[in-house]
Design a protein around this motif. Structure first.
Motif, mmCIF file in Angstrom:
data_model
loop_
_atom_site.group_PDB
_atom_site.id
_atom_site.type_symbol
_atom_site.label_atom_id
_atom_site.label_comp_id
_atom_site.label_asym_id
_atom_site.label_seq_id
_atom_site.Cartn_x
_atom_site.Cartn_y
_atom_site.Cartn_z
ATOM 1 N N GLY A 32 0.777 -1.233 0.000
ATOM 2 C CA GLY A 32 0.000 0.000 0.000
ATOM 3 C C GLY A 32 0.807 1.280 0.000
ATOM 4 O O GLY A 32 0.253 2.360 0.249
ATOM 5 N N PHE A 33 2.119 1.198 -0.259
ATOM 6 C CA PHE A 33 2.876 2.443 -0.438
ATOM 7 C C PHE A 33 2.299 3.188 -1.638
ATOM 8 O O PHE A 33 1.683 2.583 -2.523
ATOM 9 C CB PHE A 33 4.371 2.140 -0.679
ATOM 10 C CG PHE A 33 5.140 1.867 0.571
ATOM 11 C CD1 PHE A 33 5.743 2.893 1.282
ATOM 12 C CD2 PHE A 33 5.276 0.567 1.045
ATOM 13 C CE1 PHE A 33 6.456 2.641 2.438
ATOM 14 C CE2 PHE A 33 5.989 0.305 2.198
ATOM 15 C CZ PHE A 33 6.585 1.340 2.893
ATOM 16 N N GLU A 34 2.496 4.494 -1.664
ATOM 17 C CA GLU A 34 1.986 5.325 -2.750
ATOM 18 C C GLU A 34 3.161 5.928 -3.505
ATOM 19 O O GLU A 34 4.034 6.562 -2.908
ATOM 20 C CB GLU A 34 1.086 6.422 -2.190
ATOM 21 C CG GLU A 34 -0.134 5.843 -1.486
ATOM 22 C CD GLU A 34 -0.888 6.852 -0.641
ATOM 23 O OE1 GLU A 34 -0.365 7.970 -0.389
ATOM 24 O OE2 GLU A 34 -2.003 6.515 -0.216
ATOM 25 N N TRP A 52 4.066 6.631 2.588
ATOM 26 C CA TRP A 52 3.239 5.728 3.379
ATOM 27 C C TRP A 52 1.980 6.490 3.762
ATOM 28 O O TRP A 52 2.066 7.640 4.204
ATOM 29 C CB TRP A 52 4.007 5.245 4.607
ATOM 30 C CG TRP A 52 3.247 4.238 5.407
ATOM 31 C CD1 TRP A 52 2.799 4.380 6.688
ATOM 32 C CD2 TRP A 52 2.818 2.947 4.977
ATOM 33 N NE1 TRP A 52 2.119 3.260 7.085
ATOM 34 C CE2 TRP A 52 2.116 2.356 6.045
ATOM 35 C CE3 TRP A 52 2.943 2.227 3.790
ATOM 36 C CZ2 TRP A 52 1.559 1.086 5.963
ATOM 37 C CZ3 TRP A 52 2.387 0.957 3.701
ATOM 38 C CH2 TRP A 52 1.709 0.399 4.792
ATOM 39 N N PRO A 53 0.794 5.897 3.600
ATOM 40 C CA PRO A 53 -0.460 6.631 3.849
ATOM 41 C C PRO A 53 -0.565 7.295 5.218
ATOM 42 O O PRO A 53 -1.173 8.354 5.334
ATOM 43 C CB PRO A 53 -1.536 5.554 3.679
ATOM 44 C CG PRO A 53 -0.925 4.556 2.754
ATOM 45 C CD PRO A 53 0.537 4.548 3.100
ATOM 46 N N GLY A 57 7.802 7.712 4.557
ATOM 47 C CA GLY A 57 7.983 6.988 3.320
ATOM 48 C C GLY A 57 9.406 6.505 3.178
ATOM 49 O O GLY A 57 10.196 6.559 4.115
ATOM 50 N N ILE A 58 9.715 6.013 1.990
ATOM 51 C CA ILE A 58 11.049 5.512 1.681
ATOM 52 C C ILE A 58 11.506 6.088 0.353
ATOM 53 O O ILE A 58 10.700 6.584 -0.434
ATOM 54 C CB ILE A 58 11.094 3.969 1.609
ATOM 55 C CG1 ILE A 58 10.166 3.450 0.508
ATOM 56 C CG2 ILE A 58 10.762 3.355 2.953
ATOM 57 C CD1 ILE A 58 10.335 1.984 0.205
ATOM 58 N N MET A 59 12.803 6.024 0.131
ATOM 59 C CA MET A 59 13.386 6.368 -1.155
ATOM 60 C C MET A 59 14.163 5.160 -1.632
ATOM 61 O O MET A 59 14.717 4.415 -0.820
ATOM 62 C CB MET A 59 14.295 7.580 -1.042
ATOM 63 C CG MET A 59 13.562 8.848 -0.704
ATOM 64 S SD MET A 59 14.696 10.252 -0.709
ATOM 65 C CE MET A 59 13.622 11.516 -0.058
#
Length: 135
Positions: A32-34, A52-53, A57-59
């Motif tokens: 479900g990452f965007e 992340w909702p 987040g991540i790179m």
């Protein structure tokens, strides 16, 4: 969801992938990452940001065949704990998308509902309801 008073993340976990485009598809479909942005050419990803909702987040990017690469991370060596609300639904989604489930949903002794999975590159992901202690 974050409120408008919360600053954007200032710490970004990063990883490299043998097939970054496939990993991006997997992380968005299974977990479900965007997808926020992906820069690259063909199958090579120079830089991608996945949100992340619930915030953060991540790179990530493609592994590089460059002995002088100052950011030479080995694919499949990343691990992260990610906060989620509905662990059982996320577990079902991840399993249906082909994530390797290493530990089925369980409740920790401190009350968090968690599960552990591995993505196709070999990275470890622990999803749980524990949001950390207040600062």
């Amino acid at each position: 969801m974050t409120d408008t008073k919360t600053p954007p993340p200032q710490v970004w976990p990063t990883l490299r992938a043998n097939d970054a485009r496939a990993l991006i598809r997997f992380l968005t479909e299974a977990f479900g990452f965007e997808e926020t942005v992906v820069h690259g050419e063909g199958e090579v990803v120079h830089h991608a940001q996945l949100g992340w909702p619930l915030g953060g987040g991540i790179m990530l990017g493609s592994v590089r065949d460059d002995p002088d690469d100052p950011w030479a991370l080995t694919p499949g060596t990343f691990g992260a704990y990610v906060v989620a609300d509905d662990i059982d639904a996320l577990h079902a989604r991840a399993a249906a998308a082909g994530a390797e489930i290493l530990r089925e949903p369980f409740t920790t002794d401190y009350g968090s509902r968690d599960f552990t999975a591995r993505d196709p590159e070999g990275n470890l992901w622990q999803f749980g309801t524990y949001r950390g202690e207040p600062r």
